[in-house]
Design a protein around this motif. Structure first.
Motif, PDB file in Angstrom:
ATOM      1  N   UNK A 126       0.836  -1.209   0.000  1.00  0.00           N
ATOM      2  CA  UNK A 126       0.000   0.000   0.000  1.00  0.00           C
ATOM      3  C   UNK A 126       0.870   1.257   0.000  1.00  0.00           C
ATOM      4  N   UNK A 127       2.080   1.155   0.523  1.00  0.00           N
ATOM      5  CA  UNK A 127       2.994   2.305   0.488  1.00  0.00           C
ATOM      6  C   UNK A 127       3.258   2.694  -0.960  1.00  0.00           C
ATOM      7  N   UNK A 128       3.417   1.701  -1.810  1.00  0.00           N
ATOM      8  CA  UNK A 128       3.670   1.966  -3.223  1.00  0.00           C
ATOM      9  C   UNK A 128       2.407   2.432  -3.942  1.00  0.00           C
ATOM     10  N   UNK A 181       3.336  -2.307  -8.432  1.00  0.00           N
ATOM     11  CA  UNK A 181       3.843  -2.631  -7.094  1.00  0.00           C
ATOM     12  C   UNK A 181       4.251  -4.094  -7.024  1.00  0.00           C
ATOM     13  N   UNK A 182       3.430  -4.965  -7.583  1.00  0.00           N
ATOM     14  CA  UNK A 182       3.759  -6.396  -7.592  1.00  0.00           C
ATOM     15  C   UNK A 182       5.024  -6.671  -8.401  1.00  0.00           C
ATOM     16  N   UNK A 183       5.188  -5.967  -9.529  1.00  0.00           N
ATOM     17  CA  UNK A 183       6.379  -6.137 -10.358  1.00  0.00           C
ATOM     18  C   UNK A 183       7.627  -5.668  -9.615  1.00  0.00           C
ATOM     19  N   UNK A 184       7.511  -4.582  -8.862  1.00  0.00           N
ATOM     20  CA  UNK A 184       8.639  -4.089  -8.080  1.00  0.00           C
ATOM     21  C   UNK A 184       9.028  -5.100  -7.019  1.00  0.00           C
ATOM     22  N   UNK A 185       8.035  -5.638  -6.313  1.00  0.00           N
ATOM     23  CA  UNK A 185       8.313  -6.645  -5.285  1.00  0.00           C
ATOM     24  C   UNK A 185       8.967  -7.867  -5.912  1.00  0.00           C
ATOM     25  N   UNK A 186       8.426  -8.312  -7.039  1.00  0.00           N
ATOM     26  CA  UNK A 186       8.988  -9.476  -7.744  1.00  0.00           C
ATOM     27  C   UNK A 186      10.453  -9.222  -8.122  1.00  0.00           C
ATOM     28  N   UNK A 187      10.737  -8.030  -8.636  1.00  0.00           N
ATOM     29  CA  UNK A 187      12.102  -7.688  -9.032  1.00  0.00           C
ATOM     30  C   UNK A 187      13.030  -7.616  -7.820  1.00  0.00           C
ATOM     31  N   UNK A 188      12.546  -7.056  -6.716  1.00  0.00           N
ATOM     32  CA  UNK A 188      13.371  -6.981  -5.505  1.00  0.00           C
ATOM     33  C   UNK A 188      13.694  -8.375  -4.978  1.00  0.00           C
ATOM     34  N   UNK A 189      12.696  -9.246  -4.951  1.00  0.00           N
ATOM     35  CA  UNK A 189      12.907 -10.613  -4.465  1.00  0.00           C
ATOM     36  C   UNK A 189      13.880 -11.365  -5.368  1.00  0.00           C
ATOM     37  N   UNK A 204      -0.226   3.842  -2.691  1.00  0.00           N
ATOM     38  CA  UNK A 204      -0.624   5.173  -2.210  1.00  0.00           C
ATOM     39  C   UNK A 204       0.158   6.285  -2.910  1.00  0.00           C
ATOM     40  N   UNK A 205       1.345   5.955  -3.402  1.00  0.00           N
ATOM     41  CA  UNK A 205       2.186   6.943  -4.089  1.00  0.00           C
ATOM     42  C   UNK A 205       1.895   7.010  -5.587  1.00  0.00           C
ATOM     43  N   UNK A 206       0.941   6.203  -6.053  1.00  0.00           N
ATOM     44  CA  UNK A 206       0.560   6.287  -7.456  1.00  0.00           C
ATOM     45  C   UNK A 206       0.916   5.093  -8.306  1.00  0.00           C
ATOM     46  N   UNK A 207       1.614   4.110  -7.738  1.00  0.00           N
ATOM     47  CA  UNK A 207       1.879   2.890  -8.486  1.00  0.00           C
ATOM     48  C   UNK A 207       0.583   2.095  -8.593  1.00  0.00           C
ATOM     49  N   UNK A 208       0.390   1.427  -9.722  1.00  0.00           N
ATOM     50  CA  UNK A 208      -0.738   0.510  -9.812  1.00  0.00           C
ATOM     51  C   UNK A 208      -0.389  -0.746  -9.016  1.00  0.00           C
ATOM     52  N   UNK A 209      -1.384  -1.551  -8.751  1.00  0.00           N
ATOM     53  CA  UNK A 209      -1.138  -2.816  -8.050  1.00  0.00           C
ATOM     54  C   UNK A 209      -0.188  -3.689  -8.862  1.00  0.00           C
ATOM     55  N   UNK A 210      -0.352  -3.711 -10.169  1.00  0.00           N
ATOM     56  CA  UNK A 210       0.540  -4.507 -11.024  1.00  0.00           C
ATOM     57  C   UNK A 210       1.970  -3.992 -10.961  1.00  0.00           C
ATOM     58  N   UNK A 259      10.578   4.208   1.438  1.00  0.00           N
ATOM     59  CA  UNK A 259       9.768   3.885   2.622  1.00  0.00           C
ATOM     60  C   UNK A 259       9.362   2.419   2.635  1.00  0.00           C
ATOM     61  N   UNK A 260       9.019   1.883   1.463  1.00  0.00           N
ATOM     62  CA  UNK A 260       8.670   0.457   1.358  1.00  0.00           C
ATOM     63  C   UNK A 260       9.859  -0.404   1.781  1.00  0.00           C
ATOM     64  N   UNK A 261      11.030  -0.100   1.232  1.00  0.00           N
ATOM     65  CA  UNK A 261      12.229  -0.872   1.581  1.00  0.00           C
ATOM     66  C   UNK A 261      12.533  -0.809   3.068  1.00  0.00           C
ATOM     67  N   UNK A 262      12.393   0.353   3.666  1.00  0.00           N
ATOM     68  CA  UNK A 262      12.635   0.481   5.109  1.00  0.00           C
ATOM     69  C   UNK A 262      11.618  -0.297   5.912  1.00  0.00           C
ATOM     70  N   UNK A 263      10.367  -0.266   5.485  1.00  0.00           N
ATOM     71  CA  UNK A 263       9.320  -1.004   6.205  1.00  0.00           C
ATOM     72  C   UNK A 263       9.565  -2.507   6.142  1.00  0.00           C
ATOM     73  N   UNK A 264       9.970  -2.987   4.984  1.00  0.00           N
ATOM     74  CA  UNK A 264      10.241  -4.416   4.827  1.00  0.00           C
ATOM     75  C   UNK A 264      11.483  -4.806   5.619  1.00  0.00           C
ATOM     76  N   UNK A 265      12.500  -3.967   5.573  1.00  0.00           N
ATOM     77  CA  UNK A 265      13.740  -4.272   6.308  1.00  0.00           C
ATOM     78  C   UNK A 265      13.482  -4.289   7.806  1.00  0.00           C
TER      79      UNK A 265
END
Length: 66
Positions: A7-9, A19-27, A11-17, A57-63
């Motif tokens: 939701x951090x992503x 945000x999911x792609x960013x998470x997938x790439x980070x993992x 809320x900043x204007x990323x679509x759900x897709x 902020x997302x990275x800090x929250x996950x860390x």
């Protein structure tokens, strides 16, 4: 594993897709500064300042949960 705060992503204007792609790439450990991720290239250098800040902020929250 706790639910990721995507939701951090969004809320900043990323679509759900996006945000999911960013998470997938980070993992996957993909390079987020270019097109090395052939399926869904992500270049964070092209993000608006607001989206870059949200990603930070997302990275800090996950860390913090790690």
């Amino acid at each position: 594993m706790a639910e990721l705060p995507t939701h951090i992503l969004t809320d900043a204007g990323f679509t759900t897709d996006q945000a999911d792609a960013i998470v997938k790439a980070l993992v996957a450990g993909d390079n987020l500064h270019g097109d090395t991720n052939a399926d869904e290239p992500i270049n964070i250098d092209d993000f608006s300042p607001e989206k870059k800040e949200a990603l930070d902020r997302f990275n800090l929250a996950v860390a913090a949960d790690a």
